[in-house]
Design a protein around this motif. Sequence first.
Motif, mmCIF file in Angstrom:
data_model
loop_
_atom_site.group_PDB
_atom_site.id
_atom_site.type_symbol
_atom_site.label_atom_id
_atom_site.label_comp_id
_atom_site.label_asym_id
_atom_site.label_seq_id
_atom_site.Cartn_x
_atom_site.Cartn_y
_atom_site.Cartn_z
ATOM 1 N N GLY A 147 0.698 -1.140 -0.078
ATOM 2 C CA GLY A 147 0.125 0.050 0.166
ATOM 3 C C GLY A 147 0.838 1.071 -0.038
ATOM 4 N N GLU A 148 0.360 2.470 0.570
ATOM 5 C CA GLU A 148 1.075 3.661 0.621
ATOM 6 C C GLU A 148 1.472 4.004 2.168
ATOM 7 N N ASP A 149 2.468 4.833 2.442
ATOM 8 C CA ASP A 149 2.712 5.380 3.551
ATOM 9 C C ASP A 149 2.817 6.567 3.583
ATOM 10 N N GLY A 150 3.034 7.320 4.942
ATOM 11 C CA GLY A 150 3.349 8.497 5.160
ATOM 12 C C GLY A 150 2.149 9.245 5.754
ATOM 13 N N SER A 151 2.104 10.564 6.179
ATOM 14 C CA SER A 151 1.017 11.232 6.674
ATOM 15 C C SER A 151 1.079 12.850 5.792
ATOM 16 N N PRO A 152 -0.023 12.999 5.431
ATOM 17 C CA PRO A 152 -0.389 14.322 4.591
ATOM 18 C C PRO A 152 -0.567 15.413 5.490
ATOM 19 N N GLU A 153 -0.294 15.283 6.774
ATOM 20 C CA GLU A 153 -0.975 16.353 7.901
ATOM 21 C C GLU A 153 -0.229 17.740 7.571
ATOM 22 N N GLU A 154 1.513 17.631 7.499
ATOM 23 C CA GLU A 154 2.001 18.610 7.398
ATOM 24 C C GLU A 154 1.808 19.393 6.236
ATOM 25 N N ALA A 155 1.860 18.599 4.801
ATOM 26 C CA ALA A 155 1.279 19.061 3.433
ATOM 27 C C ALA A 155 -0.039 19.904 3.497
ATOM 28 N N ASP A 156 -0.935 19.296 4.404
ATOM 29 C CA ASP A 156 -1.899 20.035 4.446
ATOM 30 C C ASP A 156 -2.213 21.149 5.098
ATOM 31 N N ARG A 157 -1.536 21.188 6.239
ATOM 32 C CA ARG A 157 -1.308 22.585 6.941
ATOM 33 C C ARG A 157 -0.652 23.661 6.244
ATOM 34 N N LEU A 158 0.461 23.233 5.573
ATOM 35 C CA LEU A 158 1.334 24.306 5.008
ATOM 36 C C LEU A 158 0.620 24.846 3.684
ATOM 37 N N LEU A 159 -0.075 23.867 2.736
ATOM 38 C CA LEU A 159 -0.360 23.998 1.314
ATOM 39 C C LEU A 159 -1.962 23.827 1.183
ATOM 40 N N GLY A 160 -2.634 23.622 2.092
ATOM 41 C CA GLY A 160 -4.127 23.489 2.000
ATOM 42 C C GLY A 160 -4.347 21.851 1.644
ATOM 43 N N LYS A 161 -5.554 21.467 1.918
ATOM 44 C CA LYS A 161 -5.836 20.246 1.550
ATOM 45 C C LYS A 161 -6.317 20.040 0.011
ATOM 46 N N PRO A 162 -6.079 18.863 -0.615
ATOM 47 C CA PRO A 162 -6.798 18.872 -1.901
ATOM 48 C C PRO A 162 -8.314 18.473 -1.757
ATOM 49 N N ASN A 163 -9.199 18.878 -2.577
ATOM 50 C CA ASN A 163 -10.596 18.624 -2.371
ATOM 51 C C ASN A 163 -11.377 18.041 -3.498
ATOM 52 N N THR A 164 -10.848 17.708 -4.356
ATOM 53 C CA THR A 164 -11.207 17.093 -5.724
ATOM 54 C C THR A 164 -11.669 15.595 -5.143
ATOM 55 N N THR A 165 -13.057 15.357 -5.396
ATOM 56 C CA THR A 165 -13.286 13.770 -5.140
ATOM 57 C C THR A 165 -13.168 13.332 -6.428
ATOM 58 N N LEU A 166 -13.109 11.758 -6.226
ATOM 59 C CA LEU A 166 -12.871 10.922 -7.472
ATOM 60 C C LEU A 166 -14.363 11.034 -8.286
ATOM 61 N N SER A 167 -15.458 11.068 -7.581
ATOM 62 C CA SER A 167 -16.712 11.195 -8.375
ATOM 63 C C SER A 167 -16.749 12.453 -9.109
ATOM 64 N N GLU A 168 -16.209 13.417 -8.538
ATOM 65 C CA GLU A 168 -16.262 15.011 -9.316
ATOM 66 C C GLU A 168 -15.310 14.777 -10.501
ATOM 67 N N TRP A 169 -13.996 14.324 -10.506
ATOM 68 C CA TRP A 169 -13.249 14.393 -11.200
ATOM 69 C C TRP A 169 -13.598 13.325 -12.327
ATOM 70 N N SER A 170 -14.184 12.315 -11.969
ATOM 71 C CA SER A 170 -14.512 11.143 -12.887
ATOM 72 C C SER A 170 -15.644 11.771 -13.921
ATOM 73 N N ALA A 171 -16.781 12.389 -13.388
ATOM 74 C CA ALA A 171 -17.777 12.888 -13.950
ATOM 75 C C ALA A 171 -17.154 14.052 -15.016
ATOM 76 N N LYS A 172 -16.235 14.841 -14.585
ATOM 77 C CA LYS A 172 -15.612 15.726 -15.658
ATOM 78 C C LYS A 172 -14.865 15.217 -16.730
ATOM 79 N N HIS A 173 -14.714 13.979 -16.608
ATOM 80 C CA HIS A 173 -13.528 13.157 -17.561
ATOM 81 C C HIS A 173 -14.329 12.146 -18.340
ATOM 82 N N ARG A 174 -15.760 12.254 -18.659
ATOM 83 C CA ARG A 174 -16.372 11.130 -19.257
ATOM 84 C C ARG A 174 -15.757 11.017 -20.627
ATOM 85 N N LYS A 175 -15.725 9.802 -21.175
ATOM 86 C CA LYS A 175 -15.271 9.490 -22.491
ATOM 87 C C LYS A 175 -15.992 9.768 -23.458
#
Length: 173
Positions: free
Chosen positions: A145-173
């Motif tokens: 799987g993956e490792d690490g913690s995004p806490e510091e990046a989220d605090r310094l740079l803001g959290k990502p907010n695009t959900t997979l459903s939102e992204w998928s709906a925008k990228h319909r083939k």
Amino acid sequence: MWKRLIRQESRSKLKGEAALKSSGVPYTIFRASWFMESLPLFIQGKSMSLIGNQIHPLHWIAVEDYARMVAKSYQTDETLNKELYIFGPETYTMGEAMKIYTSLAAPEVKISPISTKMLSVLGTLTFNTEWKSTATLMTHYERHGEDGSPEEADRLLGKPNTTLSEWSAKHRK
């Protein structure tokens, strides 16, 4: 042979990072999770390959969110000399992410499982180096799987907010 090459690449990457860290040159190392944009790469024709037994949840991130965070890192010295883990806002296994993506962006595509061993054998028989290296990568995620913690990046740079459903709906083939 391929496992050895990937281990060599990993060692080379770690050596490069160590050299950068000891050089005195300011740096920021970004360790991003899986990009949503990689999902269409698993599609060939009307089939999407689910490679291996991918049981570990991954924090899917949109490239747009990642780019925003990297750009913001240039606006503050707080990110200097750090390793930042960049994770998306939701966790899904590879299979779950593929189901969401296909249901919203490619409903005609069927998800087809293939084992990492089978992909590796097919890669060997057809001299397809991409299949061999993909099998090795997916074997790693199958086991770890993956490792690490995004806490510091989220605090310094803001959290990502695009959900997979939102992204998928925008990228319909």
